[in-house]
Design a protein around this motif. Structure first.
Motif, PDB file in Angstrom:
ATOM      1  N   ARG A  38       0.854  -1.195   0.000  1.00 14.30           N
ATOM      2  CA  ARG A  38       0.000   0.000   0.000  1.00 14.30           C
ATOM      3  C   ARG A  38       0.887   1.240   0.000  1.00 14.30           C
ATOM      4  NH1 ARG A  38      -5.386  -0.166   2.347  1.00 14.30           N
ATOM      5  NH2 ARG A  38      -5.185   2.093   2.151  1.00 14.30           N
ATOM      6  N   PRO A  39       0.974   1.973  -1.109  1.00 13.57           N
ATOM      7  CA  PRO A  39       1.860   3.133  -1.156  1.00 13.57           C
ATOM      8  C   PRO A  39       1.403   4.291  -0.271  1.00 13.57           C
ATOM      9  CG  PRO A  39       0.571   2.992  -3.166  1.00 13.57           C
ATOM     10  CD  PRO A  39       0.292   1.742  -2.372  1.00 13.57           C
ATOM     11  N   ASP A  40       0.143   4.274   0.160  1.00 11.00           N
ATOM     12  CA  ASP A  40      -0.330   5.311   1.072  1.00 11.00           C
ATOM     13  C   ASP A  40       0.011   4.981   2.529  1.00 11.00           C
ATOM     14  OD1 ASP A  40      -2.175   3.150   0.805  1.00 11.00           O
ATOM     15  OD2 ASP A  40      -3.753   4.356   1.710  1.00 11.00           O
ATOM     16  N   ARG A  41       0.527   3.790   2.789  1.00 10.36           N
ATOM     17  CA  ARG A  41       0.851   3.368   4.157  1.00 10.36           C
ATOM     18  C   ARG A  41       2.306   2.948   4.340  1.00 10.36           C
ATOM     19  NH1 ARG A  41      -4.435  -0.256   5.806  1.00 10.36           N
ATOM     20  NH2 ARG A  41      -5.954   1.439   5.642  1.00 10.36           N
ATOM     21  N   ILE A  42       2.960   2.587   3.250  1.00 11.27           N
ATOM     22  CA  ILE A  42       4.353   2.127   3.311  1.00 11.27           C
ATOM     23  C   ILE A  42       5.132   2.892   2.253  1.00 11.27           C
ATOM     24  CG2 ILE A  42       5.893   0.150   3.046  1.00 11.27           C
ATOM     25  CD1 ILE A  42       4.083  -1.097   4.852  1.00 11.27           C
ATOM     26  N   ALA A  43       6.236   3.469   2.640  1.00 14.23           N
ATOM     27  CA  ALA A  43       7.071   4.207   1.689  1.00 14.23           C
ATOM     28  C   ALA A  43       7.766   3.232   0.751  1.00 14.23           C
ATOM     29  CB  ALA A  43       8.095   5.051   2.437  1.00 14.23           C
ATOM     30  N   ALA A  44       7.665   3.490  -0.536  1.00 13.35           N
ATOM     31  CA  ALA A  44       8.321   2.635  -1.525  1.00 13.35           C
ATOM     32  C   ALA A  44       9.817   2.541  -1.269  1.00 13.35           C
ATOM     33  CB  ALA A  44       8.045   3.159  -2.932  1.00 13.35           C
ATOM     34  N   ALA A  45      10.413   3.601  -0.747  1.00 12.94           N
ATOM     35  CA  ALA A  45      11.852   3.617  -0.478  1.00 12.94           C
ATOM     36  C   ALA A  45      12.255   2.596   0.587  1.00 12.94           C
ATOM     37  CB  ALA A  45      12.286   5.018  -0.053  1.00 12.94           C
ATOM     38  N   ALA A  46      11.300   2.147   1.408  1.00 16.55           N
ATOM     39  CA  ALA A  46      11.591   1.163   2.457  1.00 16.55           C
ATOM     40  C   ALA A  46      11.587  -0.264   1.923  1.00 16.55           C
ATOM     41  CB  ALA A  46      10.565   1.292   3.581  1.00 16.55           C
ATOM     42  N   LEU A  47      11.222  -0.424   0.650  1.00 19.62           N
ATOM     43  CA  LEU A  47      11.054  -1.751   0.059  1.00 19.62           C
ATOM     44  C   LEU A  47      11.973  -1.928  -1.146  1.00 19.62           C
ATOM     45  CD1 LEU A  47       7.161  -1.810   0.147  1.00 19.62           C
ATOM     46  CD2 LEU A  47       8.736  -2.907   1.757  1.00 19.62           C
ATOM     47  N   PRO A  48      12.156  -3.181  -1.577  1.00 18.34           N
ATOM     48  CA  PRO A  48      12.965  -3.403  -2.784  1.00 18.34           C
ATOM     49  C   PRO A  48      12.337  -2.707  -3.991  1.00 18.34           C
ATOM     50  CG  PRO A  48      12.463  -5.488  -1.676  1.00 18.34           C
ATOM     51  CD  PRO A  48      11.661  -4.423  -0.995  1.00 18.34           C
ATOM     52  N   ASP A  49      13.152  -2.354  -4.966  1.00 16.54           N
ATOM     53  CA  ASP A  49      12.639  -1.614  -6.122  1.00 16.54           C
ATOM     54  C   ASP A  49      11.719  -2.441  -7.014  1.00 16.54           C
ATOM     55  OD1 ASP A  49      14.573  -3.229  -7.273  1.00 16.54           O
ATOM     56  OD2 ASP A  49      15.761  -1.574  -8.081  1.00 16.54           O
ATOM     57  N   TRP A  50      11.657  -3.749  -6.823  1.00 12.08           N
ATOM     58  CA  TRP A  50      10.761  -4.601  -7.617  1.00 12.08           C
ATOM     59  C   TRP A  50       9.362  -4.722  -6.998  1.00 12.08           C
ATOM     60  CZ3 TRP A  50       9.556  -8.497  -4.357  1.00 12.08           C
ATOM     61  CH2 TRP A  50      10.513  -8.876  -3.422  1.00 12.08           C
ATOM     62  N   ALA A  51       9.163  -4.164  -5.807  1.00 12.54           N
ATOM     63  CA  ALA A  51       7.839  -4.185  -5.164  1.00 12.54           C
ATOM     64  C   ALA A  51       6.852  -3.358  -5.989  1.00 12.54           C
ATOM     65  CB  ALA A  51       7.930  -3.643  -3.743  1.00 12.54           C
ATOM     66  N   LEU A  52       5.606  -3.832  -6.046  1.00 11.99           N
ATOM     67  CA  LEU A  52       4.577  -3.152  -6.830  1.00 11.99           C
ATOM     68  C   LEU A  52       3.483  -2.588  -5.921  1.00 11.99           C
ATOM     69  CD1 LEU A  52       4.155  -5.795  -9.672  1.00 11.99           C
ATOM     70  CD2 LEU A  52       5.436  -3.634  -9.764  1.00 11.99           C
ATOM     71  N   PRO A  53       3.004  -1.380  -6.207  1.00  5.89           N
ATOM     72  CA  PRO A  53       1.940  -0.800  -5.391  1.00  5.89           C
ATOM     73  C   PRO A  53       0.599  -1.491  -5.629  1.00  5.89           C
ATOM     74  CG  PRO A  53       2.465   0.655  -7.215  1.00  5.89           C
ATOM     75  CD  PRO A  53       3.449  -0.474  -7.265  1.00  5.89           C
ATOM     76  N   ILE A  54      -0.190  -1.588  -4.572  1.00  7.34           N
ATOM     77  CA  ILE A  54      -1.555  -2.099  -4.666  1.00  7.34           C
ATOM     78  C   ILE A  54      -2.442  -0.932  -5.073  1.00  7.34           C
ATOM     79  CG2 ILE A  54      -3.518  -3.047  -3.384  1.00  7.34           C
ATOM     80  CD1 ILE A  54      -1.441  -4.429  -1.533  1.00  7.34           C
ATOM     81  N   GLY A  55      -3.140  -1.086  -6.190  1.00  2.00           N
ATOM     82  CA  GLY A  55      -4.017  -0.035  -6.685  1.00  2.00           C
ATOM     83  C   GLY A  55      -5.390  -0.091  -6.039  1.00  2.00           C
ATOM     84  N   LEU A  56      -6.133   0.966  -6.207  1.00  2.00           N
ATOM     85  CA  LEU A  56      -7.482   1.057  -5.633  1.00  2.00           C
ATOM     86  C   LEU A  56      -8.404  -0.043  -6.129  1.00  2.00           C
ATOM     87  CD1 LEU A  56      -8.023   4.913  -5.866  1.00  2.00           C
ATOM     88  CD2 LEU A  56      -7.601   3.565  -3.794  1.00  2.00           C
ATOM     89  N   GLU A  57      -8.194  -0.522  -7.324  1.00  2.15           N
ATOM     90  CA  GLU A  57      -9.083  -1.497  -7.943  1.00  2.15           C
ATOM     91  C   GLU A  57      -8.568  -2.940  -7.866  1.00  2.15           C
ATOM     92  OE1 GLU A  57     -11.995  -0.233  -9.068  1.00  2.15           O
ATOM     93  OE2 GLU A  57     -11.226   1.687  -8.380  1.00  2.15           O
ATOM     94  N   ASP A  58      -7.442  -3.175  -7.219  1.00  2.00           N
ATOM     95  CA  ASP A  58      -6.838  -4.509  -7.212  1.00  2.00           C
ATOM     96  C   ASP A  58      -7.607  -5.489  -6.332  1.00  2.00           C
ATOM     97  OD1 ASP A  58      -4.920  -3.620  -8.936  1.00  2.00           O
ATOM     98  OD2 ASP A  58      -3.324  -3.491  -7.458  1.00  2.00           O
ATOM     99  N   ARG A  59      -7.821  -6.666  -6.896  1.00  2.00           N
ATOM    100  CA  ARG A  59      -8.536  -7.759  -6.219  1.00  2.00           C
ATOM    101  C   ARG A  59      -7.803  -9.065  -6.514  1.00  2.00           C
ATOM    102  NH1 ARG A  59     -10.848  -3.450  -5.381  1.00  2.00           N
ATOM    103  NH2 ARG A  59     -13.067  -3.057  -5.368  1.00  2.00           N
ATOM    104  N   TRP A  60      -8.135 -10.123  -5.754  1.00  2.00           N
ATOM    105  CA  TRP A  60      -7.635 -11.463  -6.036  1.00  2.00           C
ATOM    106  C   TRP A  60      -8.847 -12.353  -6.238  1.00  2.00           C
ATOM    107  CZ3 TRP A  60      -2.441 -12.049  -6.562  1.00  2.00           C
ATOM    108  CH2 TRP A  60      -1.978 -13.330  -6.812  1.00  2.00           C
ATOM    109  N   CYS A  61      -8.938 -13.000  -7.381  1.00  2.00           N
ATOM    110  CA  CYS A  61     -10.105 -13.819  -7.721  1.00  2.00           C
ATOM    111  C   CYS A  61     -10.099 -15.114  -6.915  1.00  2.00           C
ATOM    112  CB  CYS A  61     -10.112 -14.130  -9.212  1.00  2.00           C
ATOM    113  SG  CYS A  61     -11.468 -15.219  -9.708  1.00  2.00           S
ATOM    114  N   ASP A  62     -11.185 -15.359  -6.169  1.00  2.00           N
ATOM    115  CA  ASP A  62     -11.321 -16.620  -5.419  1.00  2.00           C
ATOM    116  C   ASP A  62     -12.558 -17.403  -5.855  1.00  2.00           C
ATOM    117  OD1 ASP A  62     -13.288 -15.087  -4.208  1.00  2.00           O
ATOM    118  OD2 ASP A  62     -12.349 -15.104  -2.234  1.00  2.00           O
ATOM    119  N   ALA A  63     -12.993 -17.168  -7.090  1.00  2.00           N
ATOM    120  CA  ALA A  63     -14.132 -17.891  -7.665  1.00  2.00           C
ATOM    121  C   ALA A  63     -13.591 -19.102  -8.437  1.00  2.00           C
ATOM    122  CB  ALA A  63     -14.925 -16.986  -8.599  1.00  2.00           C
ATOM    123  N   PRO A  64     -13.728 -20.324  -7.880  1.00  2.00           N
ATOM    124  CA  PRO A  64     -13.118 -21.507  -8.505  1.00  2.00           C
ATOM    125  C   PRO A  64     -13.541 -21.765  -9.945  1.00  2.00           C
ATOM    126  CG  PRO A  64     -13.874 -22.042  -6.303  1.00  2.00           C
ATOM    127  CD  PRO A  64     -14.391 -20.663  -6.617  1.00  2.00           C
TER     128      PRO A  64
END
Length: 152
Positions: A38-64
Motif C-alpha cells: 500500500r503506497p499510502d501506508r508504506i514508503a516505496a523507499a523502504a522496500l525493494p525496487d521490484w515491489a509493486l503498489p496495490i491499486g485502488l481497484e486490485d482484487r484477487w479472484c477466489d471464484a473456482p
C-alpha cells in the motif's frame, strides 16, 4: 539468515489436501511471486525496487469456476474476489505464494499470501502472517522465487 520468526497459520491447520474456504495453510514448498504494498501506508523507499503498489481497484479472484481463479484482477469484477486494499493493515504488504498458481485447479485454494497478522497467534484464512516488523524484514529479503517451506 539465522532468525526465528513467530508466525500465525490458518485456522484450519496445516493440510496436504487444501481446499477453497477450508482455512488451512497448504503443506509444501512454495515460492514467493513478488511483493505488493500500500503506497499510502508504506514508503516505496523502504522496500525493494521490484515491489509493486496495490491499486485502488486490485482484487484477487477466489471464484473456482472463473478463468482468473487465484490471480490478480481489477475491479469491476463480477465473480467472488478478495479486496487487496483493505481498511485494516493486514494487506499493507503481501507476498503472494505460488500455491495453485499459475494454472489453478478449481477448488484447490486461492490467495495464499504472506501478510501482517492481526495479533500474535491469531489464525489466518490459510495464509502465513507475521508481525509488521518481521514482515518488513521478510519483504526486504525474500526476492521473487524465494522458497517458503510449510511442513505438517
Amino acid at each position: 539468515m539465522g532468525r526465528l520468526l513467530p508466525v500465525s497459520l490458518g485456522r484450519g491447520g496445516i493440510r496436504t489436501d487444501k481446499r477453497e474456504g477450508d482455512g488451512a495453510t497448504p503443506v509444501g514448498i512454495h515460492r514467493t511471486l513478488g511483493l505488493l504494498f500500500r503506497p499510502d501506508r508504506i514508503a516505496a523507499a523502504a522496500l525493494p525496487d521490484w515491489a509493486l503498489p496495490i491499486g485502488l481497484e486490485d482484487r484477487w479472484c477466489d471464484a473456482p469456476d472463473h478463468q482468473d481463479y487465484n490471480h490478480l484482477v481489477r475491479k469491476p469484477f463480477g465473480p467472488s474476489q478478495e479486496r487487496l486494499r483493505r481498511g485494516d493493515p493486514l494487506y499493507d504488504m503481501i507476498l503472494p505464494l505460488d500455491w495453485n498458481w499459475p494454472r489453478a485447479v478449481p477448488g484447490k485454494g486461492s490467495a495464499i499470501f504472506i501478510h501482517q497478522w492481526r495479533r500474535p497467534g491469531f489464525p489466518t484464512a490459510g495464509c502465513l502472517a507475521f508481525s509488521r516488523q518481521d514482515l518488513l524484514f521478510i519483504a526486504r529479503h525474500a526476492a521473487p522465487g524465494t522458497r517458503v517451506i510449510v511442513r505438517a
